[in-house]
Write an enzyme that holds these catalytic residues in place. Sequence first.
Site, PDB file in Angstrom:
ATOM      1  CB  SER A  76      64.758  83.756   4.923  1.00  0.00           C
ATOM      2  OG  SER A  76      63.663  84.064   5.736  1.00  0.00           O
ATOM      3  CE  LYS A  79      62.878  87.232   5.161  1.00  0.00           C
ATOM      4  NZ  LYS A  79      62.917  86.616   6.476  1.00  0.00           N
ATOM      5  CE1 TYR A 201      59.095  87.567   4.036  1.00  0.00           C
ATOM      6  CE2 TYR A 201      57.323  86.321   5.059  1.00  0.00           C
ATOM      7  CZ  TYR A 201      58.655  86.648   4.979  1.00  0.00           C
ATOM      8  OH  TYR A 201      59.568  86.050   5.825  1.00  0.00           O
ATOM      9  CE1 TYR A 253      66.970  83.665   8.966  1.00  0.00           C
ATOM     10  CE2 TYR A 253      67.753  81.601   9.856  1.00  0.00           C
ATOM     11  CZ  TYR A 253      67.056  82.294   8.903  1.00  0.00           C
ATOM     12  OH  TYR A 253      66.443  81.618   7.886  1.00  0.00           O
ATOM     13  CB  VAL A 271      63.063  78.224   8.086  1.00  0.00           C
ATOM     14  CG1 VAL A 271      63.455  79.240   9.133  1.00  0.00           C
ATOM     15  CG2 VAL A 271      61.877  78.696   7.275  1.00  0.00           C
TER      16      VAL A 271
HETATM   17  N1  GLN Z   1      58.593  82.070   5.379  1.00  0.00           N
HETATM   18  C1  GLN Z   1      59.410  82.094   6.553  1.00  0.00           C
HETATM   19  C2  GLN Z   1      58.844  83.047   7.592  1.00  0.00           C
HETATM   20  O1  GLN Z   1      58.483  84.115   7.246  1.00  0.00           O
HETATM   21  C3  GLN Z   1      60.787  82.501   6.172  1.00  0.00           C
HETATM   22  C4  GLN Z   1      61.672  82.608   7.375  1.00  0.00           C
HETATM   23  C5  GLN Z   1      63.048  82.152   7.126  1.00  0.00           C
HETATM   24  O2  GLN Z   1      63.349  81.420   6.199  1.00  0.00           O
HETATM   25  N2  GLN Z   1      63.896  82.525   8.042  1.00  0.00           N
HETATM   26  O3  GLN Z   1      58.754  82.728   8.751  1.00  0.00           O
END
Ligand code: GLN
Length: 317
Positions: A76, A79, A201, A253, A271
Site C-alpha cells: 500500500s 498508493k 492494482y 489506516y 502490509v
Molecule cells: N495488496 C494489499 C491489499 O490490497 C495492500 C494492502 C496494504 O498494504 N494495506 O490487501
Amino acid sequence: MPKPPANPYDLSRLDLDDILGTINEEVRARFGEGEVADYIPALADVPKDRFGMALVLLDGTVHEVGDSRERFSIQSVSKVHTLTMALEAVGDELWKRVDREPSGDPFNSLIQLELEHGIPRNPFMNAGALVCTDVILSHYDDAEASLLEFMRARAGDPDIAMDPELAGSERESGHRNVAMANFLRSFDNLNNDVDEVLDLYFLQCSLGMHCVDLARSVQYLADDGRCGPSGERVTSAENATRINAMMMTAGTYDAAGDFAFYVGLPAKSGVSGGIVAVVPNVMGLCVWYPGLDEKGNSKLGKYALHRFSRMTDLAVF
Ligand code: GLN
C-alpha cells in the site's frame, strides 16, 4: 538573555548516523514482534529478522542502517504514488470520485462504501486506491509501463520491477479486493474493466523496492513537489502539501490518530512492513520491518519512527 531554542530544521545539530545506529540496536533487540500479513500467500513466510531504515535529505544525502538495500513488495505504500499520478492526470476532478476524510475503518473495509454511495473515504483505503488505479488506466496508453517509469524516476533506480508472480498470488486470494472493485463498478465509480483495474492494482502492490528507493521516492513530498533524483516537477507544491495532509490523517489506516500521537509525521504504510514518512522541507524517510501490529502497520517500524521523531525533534507538532 535566554538562549533561543534550537532551530529544528538545522540538521547540523544532529548526528543522524548515531541516531539511526541507536534505533537499529533497539529494534534488533525486539525482533520477532508482530505478525506477518499471511493473507497474502507470498508474505506468509517472510522472516521477522529484517530491519532497514533510510533517510534522504533534500540535497540527496543518504543516511541508512540495517537491511536498507533489501527489496520487498511495497504494497500500500504505492498508493501515495498512484494518488500523485491520478492527480496529475485529472486534477481536482479526482475529488468527485474519492473523498479525503479519515475513515476509522480498516483499509479493506466495504462498510462505508455502501453507505456513502460508492465514494471511498480517501485515496489510501483500498477502495480509493482502486479508483486512482482506474484513473491511471484511463489516462495512459500503457498504464503499467507508465507506473513503472514513474517509480523508477522517483527513486532514481532503473532496476525497480513489478513481481507478476506475487501479484498473481494475491489476485488468486484477494477476494475482498475483487468484491470492492465490483462494488465500485456498480456505483459507476470505475470506468475500466474490473479485471484490468485489479490486475494493475496488484502489480503496483508487488513493486519491489528497498528503503533507500522508497525514501527517495517520497522526496518530492518534502520538496514542494520537485523530485530529487530527476529534478522534475512531479506535482504542484499545493498537491504535495495536500498529499502530506492526507498521509497524516489517513496514511496508516485506522491507526492514523495513533501515528500522529506517537510519530507526528505524514506517513504511509503497507502490509509488507514498509512505512514511508516525510519531514516537510527536510527529508523523505523509509523504515521496514515485516512484523505488523493489529492494525496492519509495521510494529517495529512504527516504533523506529517514533524514536526518530523524538530523538530529532522533527515531528511537525
Ligand atoms: N495488496 C494489499 C491489499 O490490497 C495492500 C494492502 C496494504 O498494504 N494495506 O490487501
